[in-house]
Write an enzyme that holds these catalytic residues in place. Sequence first.
Site, PDB file in Angstrom:
ATOM      1  N   GLU A   1       0.074  -1.492  15.278  1.00 49.97           N
ATOM      2  CA  GLU A   1      -1.190  -1.191  13.718  1.00 49.97           C
ATOM      3  C   GLU A   1      -2.141  -2.032  14.262  1.00 49.97           C
ATOM      4  OE1 GLU A   1      -0.045  -4.336  11.269  1.00 49.97           O
ATOM      5  OE2 GLU A   1      -0.703  -3.169   9.268  1.00 49.97           O
TER       6      GLU A   1
ATOM      7  N   SER B   1       0.867  -1.367  -0.012  1.00 49.54           N
ATOM      8  CA  SER B   1       0.027   0.155  -0.713  1.00 49.54           C
ATOM      9  C   SER B   1       0.989   1.576  -0.095  1.00 49.54           C
ATOM     10  CB  SER B   1      -0.641  -0.079   1.306  1.00 49.54           C
ATOM     11  OG  SER B   1      -1.849  -0.769   0.696  1.00 49.54           O
TER      12      SER B   1
ATOM     13  N   GLU C   1     -10.427 -13.540  10.623  1.00 44.70           N
ATOM     14  CA  GLU C   1     -10.366 -15.139  11.262  1.00 44.70           C
ATOM     15  C   GLU C   1      -9.206 -15.297  11.772  1.00 44.70           C
ATOM     16  OE1 GLU C   1     -10.909 -13.998   7.716  1.00 44.70           O
ATOM     17  OE2 GLU C   1     -12.691 -15.379   7.285  1.00 44.70           O
TER      18      GLU C   1
HETATM   19  C1  LIG Z   1      -6.339  -3.199   1.084  1.00 46.12           C
HETATM   20  C2  LIG Z   1      -5.088  -4.042   0.806  1.00 46.12           C
HETATM   21  C3  LIG Z   1      -3.421  -3.415   1.956  1.00 46.12           C
HETATM   22  C4  LIG Z   1      -2.882  -3.910   2.376  1.00 46.12           C
HETATM   23  N1  LIG Z   1      -1.647  -4.073   2.321  1.00 46.12           N
HETATM   24  C5  LIG Z   1      -0.549  -4.193   2.905  1.00 46.12           C
HETATM   25  C6  LIG Z   1       0.362  -3.546   3.341  1.00 46.12           C
HETATM   26  O1  LIG Z   1       0.616  -2.459   2.594  1.00 46.12           O
HETATM   27  N2  LIG Z   1       1.743  -4.084   2.852  1.00 46.12           N
HETATM   28  C7  LIG Z   1       1.508  -5.217   3.496  1.00 46.12           C
HETATM   29  O2  LIG Z   1       2.530  -6.586   3.421  1.00 46.12           O
HETATM   30  N3  LIG Z   1       0.150  -6.505   3.559  1.00 46.12           N
HETATM   31  C8  LIG Z   1      -0.957  -5.813   2.736  1.00 46.12           C
HETATM   32  N4  LIG Z   1      -1.560  -6.059   2.803  1.00 46.12           N
HETATM   33  C9  LIG Z   1      -1.474  -7.605   2.897  1.00 46.12           C
HETATM   34  C10 LIG Z   1      -2.531  -8.573   4.396  1.00 46.12           C
HETATM   35  O3  LIG Z   1      -1.803  -8.317   5.073  1.00 46.12           O
HETATM   36  C11 LIG Z   1      -3.214  -9.618   4.127  1.00 46.12           C
HETATM   37  O4  LIG Z   1      -4.187  -9.465   2.429  1.00 46.12           O
HETATM   38  C12 LIG Z   1      -3.565  -9.908   5.230  1.00 46.12           C
HETATM   39  O5  LIG Z   1      -2.080 -10.640   5.801  1.00 46.12           O
HETATM   40  C13 LIG Z   1      -4.572 -11.830   4.721  1.00 46.12           C
HETATM   41  O6  LIG Z   1      -2.757 -13.208   4.209  1.00 46.12           O
HETATM   42  P1  LIG Z   1      -2.655 -13.278   2.749  1.00 46.12           P
HETATM   43  O7  LIG Z   1      -3.918 -12.051   1.669  1.00 46.12           O
HETATM   44  O8  LIG Z   1      -2.298 -13.642   2.283  1.00 46.12           O
HETATM   45  O9  LIG Z   1      -4.793 -14.137   2.794  1.00 46.12           O
HETATM   46  P2  LIG Z   1      -4.199 -15.916   3.276  1.00 46.12           P
HETATM   47  O10 LIG Z   1      -3.445 -16.032   4.367  1.00 46.12           O
HETATM   48  O11 LIG Z   1      -3.927 -16.611   2.753  1.00 46.12           O
HETATM   49  O12 LIG Z   1      -6.046 -16.052   4.181  1.00 46.12           O
HETATM   50  C14 LIG Z   1      -6.735 -16.167   3.275  1.00 46.12           C
HETATM   51  C15 LIG Z   1      -7.838 -16.705   3.665  1.00 46.12           C
HETATM   52  O13 LIG Z   1      -7.656 -17.971   5.275  1.00 46.12           O
HETATM   53  C16 LIG Z   1      -8.461 -17.587   6.268  1.00 46.12           C
HETATM   54  N5  LIG Z   1      -7.142 -18.541   6.848  1.00 46.12           N
HETATM   55  C17 LIG Z   1      -5.868 -18.071   7.402  1.00 46.12           C
HETATM   56  N6  LIG Z   1      -4.852 -18.353   7.950  1.00 46.12           N
HETATM   57  C18 LIG Z   1      -6.414 -18.838   8.714  1.00 46.12           C
HETATM   58  C19 LIG Z   1      -6.466 -18.982  10.395  1.00 46.12           C
HETATM   59  N7  LIG Z   1      -4.936 -19.846  10.566  1.00 46.12           N
HETATM   60  N8  LIG Z   1      -7.459 -19.750  10.718  1.00 46.12           N
HETATM   61  C20 LIG Z   1      -8.222 -19.038  10.059  1.00 46.12           C
HETATM   62  N9  LIG Z   1      -8.298 -18.482   9.817  1.00 46.12           N
HETATM   63  C21 LIG Z   1      -7.548 -18.257   8.411  1.00 46.12           C
HETATM   64  C22 LIG Z   1      -7.504 -15.767   6.186  1.00 46.12           C
HETATM   65  O14 LIG Z   1      -7.990 -15.349   7.460  1.00 46.12           O
HETATM   66  C23 LIG Z   1      -8.205 -15.767   4.835  1.00 46.12           C
HETATM   67  O15 LIG Z   1     -10.249 -15.639   4.861  1.00 46.12           O
HETATM   68  C24 LIG Z   1      -3.216  -5.853   2.159  1.00 46.12           C
HETATM   69  C25 LIG Z   1      -4.552  -5.934   2.593  1.00 46.12           C
HETATM   70  C26 LIG Z   1      -5.049  -5.432   1.977  1.00 46.12           C
HETATM   71  C27 LIG Z   1      -6.717  -6.412   1.510  1.00 46.12           C
END
Ligand SMILES: Cc1cc2nc3c(=O)[nH]c(=O)nc-3n(C[C@H](O)[C@H](O)[C@H](O)COP(=O)(O)OP(=O)(O)OC[C@H]3O[C@@H](n4cnc5c(N)ncnc54)[C@H](O)[C@@H]3O)c2cc1C
Length: 418
Positions: free
Chosen positions: A266, A179, A396
């Site tokens: 954060e 971001s 979650e």
């Molecule tokens: C608008 C936006 C801005 C962002 N900005 C940044 C940024 O500036 N820098 C940065 O580094 N990241 C950024 N992110 C990333 C964000 O931190 C991640 O999307 C988030 O941590 C989730 O990781 P993932 O997308 O890999 O999903 P995953 O970890 O693959 O999860 C997919 C799904 O599985 C669920 N899940 C995963 N593990 C578990 C568990 N143990 N128990 C139950 N459910 C689970 C999750 O809740 C989700 O519904 C941003 C995301 C968004 C949407």
Amino acid sequence: MTDSRTVYRAARSTAAAVDPGPEAEEFRREFRAWLSEHAPPELRGVGWPAVQGSPHAAALKAWGDVLCEAGYMCVAWPREYGGRGLSPVEVAIMNEEFDRAGVPRVTRGRAETTVGPAIIAHGTEEQKAYFLPRIISGEHVYCQGFSEPEAGSDLAGLRTSGVVDGDELVISGQKVWTSGYYESTMMFCLVRTDPDAAKHAGISYVLLPVAENGPGTGIEFRPIRQLTGRSGFAETFLDGARVPLFNVIGGLHQGWRVTVTTLGHERGNRATIAHVGYARDFWAVVEEARARGLTDDPAVREKLAWAWTQIETMRFSGLQLLAALAAGQDPSARAENGSVTKIRWSEYASRFGEIAVDLLGPEALTAGGTGEEGLGYWQEQFLSSRSGTIWGGTAEVQRNIIAERVLGLPKERKGAGR
Ligand SMILES: Cc1cc2nc3c(=O)[nH]c(=O)nc-3n(C[C@H](O)[C@H](O)[C@H](O)COP(=O)(O)OP(=O)(O)OC[C@H]3O[C@@H](n4cnc5c(N)ncnc54)[C@H](O)[C@@H]3O)c2cc1C
């Protein structure tokens, strides 16, 4: 909406009942006087100081410079590091006063609330002397390079590598969802520097200069177009990017504890202020609904009553937190503050976005606005609020934290159900 306004007045008097003490009140008087003299009239009524595409970008920058000059930037940091040493109660007072004056509080964003505190907690004195003043002045604007493809929630599963070469680290790999990349000059990122160590033990926390990026620099941002039509974030490709070892915070391979400090800030730092903007939006929607003759409709009233109850709940839990702080307790040590707050505001914002577009009807979805992509304010709110339950730790995962650390339920089995 007379009833809600009555509740609002009652809540305000409860707020006044949290006694911040004579020193904090003295600070309030001083700051209010300063603000009434210096607040720029052209920024009155401007809400969230987002910069990308904002017609107010120049005025916001100038206002940031004025605040900086007067010592009202990074105010929670200790004085010895260029801050003002304000207590959380005084910071909350400051937010209230900005709100009262109707001008935005320009901050240094995530650099002020996440990287800065991490440097203060884990950096060497030389690192503090170099990096902290540059955050305060706005020279170093940070983006966050934590998430990678397949390493979001499971952050320590990251694969981007950092190889020591003399007094430099050479970084290669891919980050995603970066971001604010478009305005950043620095990235705080996690790299695996010891591939043989246990998952959490081989990670380093690096401050990587990114002002120079593009083909040939080893750093390339590829913007991702999102639901609103904007490209507020990017994929980041790192291919041999070089950074001095001086920029590793907390020691080589010791980055996980710095990360924990960063994530704590954060997730926890919205508790006392989230309600302010939501209340502003709420009353704006009430006015729009009233203008359309909708506020006598019981179904509409029910939705608005639900929203106001949520805002008041957020405000009261913020007050609870403030009261604990005023009493000298350290509520940040309690997991429920960060996780409960995160779930509450993110789920509220998403639902309120739906209520707003629902009440305002087709106009909320079709009217061209003044935003970069021609979106109206409520369209933008509705679309962008979808992501609140994902970034900064998904709802979650926050529920897992509450279950395990607050309620003491058995730990999740690794890989269960996924
Ligand atoms: C608008 C936006 C801005 C962002 N900005 C940044 C940024 O500036 N820098 C940065 O580094 N990241 C950024 N992110 C990333 C964000 O931190 C991640 O999307 C988030 O941590 C989730 O990781 P993932 O997308 O890999 O999903 P995953 O970890 O693959 O999860 C997919 C799904 O599985 C669920 N899940 C995963 N593990 C578990 C568990 N143990 N128990 C139950 N459910 C689970 C999750 O809740 C989700 O519904 C941003 C995301 C968004 C949407």
